[in-house]
Design a protein around this motif. Structure first.
Motif, PDB file in Angstrom:
ATOM      1  N   ARG A   1       0.424   4.060  -2.864  1.00  0.00           N
ATOM      2  CA  ARG A   1       0.154   5.430  -2.575  1.00  0.00           C
ATOM      3  C   ARG A   1       1.483   6.278  -3.127  1.00  0.00           C
ATOM      4  O   ARG A   1       0.839   7.403  -3.633  1.00  0.00           O
ATOM      5  CB  ARG A   1       0.312   5.529  -1.066  1.00  0.00           C
TER       6      ARG A   1
ATOM      7  N   LEU B   1      -3.691   4.634  -4.712  1.00  0.00           N
ATOM      8  CA  LEU B   1      -4.308   4.819  -3.559  1.00  0.00           C
ATOM      9  C   LEU B   1      -3.941   5.845  -2.671  1.00  0.00           C
ATOM     10  O   LEU B   1      -2.919   6.485  -2.767  1.00  0.00           O
ATOM     11  CB  LEU B   1      -3.780   3.517  -2.621  1.00  0.00           C
ATOM     12  N   GLU B   2      -4.887   6.251  -2.006  1.00  0.00           N
ATOM     13  CA  GLU B   2      -4.831   7.364  -1.116  1.00  0.00           C
ATOM     14  C   GLU B   2      -5.399   7.016   0.193  1.00  0.00           C
ATOM     15  O   GLU B   2      -6.191   5.959   0.623  1.00  0.00           O
ATOM     16  CB  GLU B   2      -5.799   8.835  -1.311  1.00  0.00           C
ATOM     17  N   ARG B   3      -4.595   7.502   1.423  1.00  0.00           N
ATOM     18  CA  ARG B   3      -5.113   7.338   2.853  1.00  0.00           C
ATOM     19  C   ARG B   3      -5.507   8.358   3.411  1.00  0.00           C
ATOM     20  O   ARG B   3      -4.658   9.312   3.492  1.00  0.00           O
ATOM     21  CB  ARG B   3      -3.958   6.646   3.323  1.00  0.00           C
ATOM     22  N   ASP B   4      -6.571   8.404   4.142  1.00  0.00           N
ATOM     23  CA  ASP B   4      -7.283   9.483   4.787  1.00  0.00           C
ATOM     24  C   ASP B   4      -6.690   9.568   6.171  1.00  0.00           C
ATOM     25  O   ASP B   4      -5.926   8.849   6.680  1.00  0.00           O
ATOM     26  CB  ASP B   4      -8.831   9.793   4.717  1.00  0.00           C
TER      27      ASP B   4
ATOM     28  N   PHE C   1      -8.209   3.402   3.172  1.00  0.00           N
ATOM     29  CA  PHE C   1      -7.685   3.676   1.700  1.00  0.00           C
ATOM     30  C   PHE C   1      -8.738   3.848   0.630  1.00  0.00           C
ATOM     31  O   PHE C   1     -10.000   3.207   1.032  1.00  0.00           O
ATOM     32  CB  PHE C   1      -7.042   2.364   1.484  1.00  0.00           C
TER      33      PHE C   1
ATOM     34  N   ARG D   1       0.195   6.858  -6.342  1.00  0.00           N
ATOM     35  CA  ARG D   1      -1.021   7.798  -6.419  1.00  0.00           C
ATOM     36  C   ARG D   1      -2.021   6.690  -7.097  1.00  0.00           C
ATOM     37  O   ARG D   1      -3.149   7.272  -7.372  1.00  0.00           O
ATOM     38  CB  ARG D   1      -0.770   8.916  -7.252  1.00  0.00           C
TER      39      ARG D   1
ATOM     40  N   THR E   1       0.908  -1.205   0.107  1.00  0.00           N
ATOM     41  CA  THR E   1       0.009   0.006  -0.043  1.00  0.00           C
ATOM     42  C   THR E   1       0.867   1.161  -0.060  1.00  0.00           C
ATOM     43  O   THR E   1       0.508   2.398  -0.551  1.00  0.00           O
ATOM     44  CB  THR E   1      -1.039   0.082   1.159  1.00  0.00           C
ATOM     45  N   GLN E   2       2.152   1.124   0.459  1.00  0.00           N
ATOM     46  CA  GLN E   2       2.834   2.401   0.540  1.00  0.00           C
ATOM     47  C   GLN E   2       3.356   2.593  -1.260  1.00  0.00           C
ATOM     48  O   GLN E   2       3.526   3.676  -1.299  1.00  0.00           O
ATOM     49  CB  GLN E   2       4.288   2.026   1.073  1.00  0.00           C
TER      50      GLN E   2
ATOM     51  N   GLY F   1      -6.897   6.408  -5.716  1.00  0.00           N
ATOM     52  CA  GLY F   1      -6.211   7.894  -5.888  1.00  0.00           C
ATOM     53  C   GLY F   1      -6.268   8.293  -7.322  1.00  0.00           C
ATOM     54  O   GLY F   1      -6.995   7.742  -8.267  1.00  0.00           O
TER      55      GLY F   1
END
Length: 250
Positions: free
Chosen positions: A52, A57-60, A65, A55, A48-49, A68
């Motif tokens: 991210r 995936l995004e994490r709030d 998740f 871009r 997931t890193q 992105g």
């Protein structure tokens, strides 16, 4: 049975996050993604890193998740009529030239692979959709920079670490990239020989829509004789023209 690849596991994580988001239910955090996909939590954390960083995936703030912007840009591009038509163009280029043919789009300092086909006898570079390669030392990437001014080029490449990336002929500064662009613009085609991988030559051209360069079309393989190079450039230009016409809606 072989172990799942990083690619398949990354796609599983992305698919699970997107499916959860589309359902309208609260999104998954890393722990719930691990439970939903059956992937070890430590591996989920690493993958997931990476997603991210790309871009996808995004994490709030709640560590949940969601898809992105790169995911949505890629999804939109893959639905474009010109890119659907590119599949047949790539197959024709790959089979007639016995090279690898690919379509890529810009993603910051990287070229993102959208489509590819490999001809019989072509060098297999283990390409995969979504694969990111340097925009400055690949034919696919440099064609995406075709219209860039020196100032714009410097902005795109300002955080790039040139050292240790690419083959023996790769550029090591933004100025060297600009010089290669000037050479290739004058020739009417991007040529990247021994720049990303030793022994591999890329020939590439930009695909344009009504607003500018939207993607690049590339053939890649072992060095070509003068006659085969002329044939490859001619076929590449004809395919590029057809795809640009479709992309422009003409």
């Amino acid at each position: 049975m072989s172990a799942p690849s990083s690619l398949s596991q990354g796609l599983a994580l992305l698919g699970s996050a997107v499916e959860r988001e589309r359902s309208g239910r609260p999104g998954h955090n890393a722990s719930r993604l691990a439970d939903a996909t059956g992937i070890e939590r430590s591996r989920v954390s690493r993958l997931t890193q990476e997603l991210r960083a790309l871009r996808f995936l995004e994490r709030d703030e709640a560590a949940v998740f969601r898809a992105g912007d790169a995911y949505f840009r890629t999804a939109a591009a893959l639905d474009a009529p010109w890119l659907r038509a590119a599949r047949q163009e790539l197959r024709t280029l790959a089979s007639t030239l016995r090279m690898t043919a690919l379509v890529s789009a810009a993603d910051g300092p990287a070229a993102l692979l959208l489509r590819s086909e490999t001809g019989v006898g072509a060098v297999d570079a283990s390409l995969r959709y979504g694969m990111a390669t340097p925009i400055w030392c690949t034919g696919a990437g440099r064609a995406l920079l075709w219209d860039h001014s020196p100032q714009r080029l410097a902005e795109v490449l300002q955080d790039v670490q040139f050292v240790g990336v690419g083959g023996p002929a790769a550029a090591r500064t933004a100025g060297e990239v600009h010089a290669l662009l000037e050479r290739d613009r004058a020739a009417g085609v991007i040529t990247a020989a021994d720049e990303y991988a030793e022994g591999i030559t890329d020939l590439a051209l930009p695909i344009r829509d009504s607003s500018g360069v939207v993607a690049s079309l590339t053939v890649s393989g072992a060095p070509l004789s003068a006659g085969r190079r002329r044939a490859a450039v001619s076929a590449l230009r004809e395919a590029r023209d057809r795809l640009s016409t479709l992309a422009s809606g003409q």
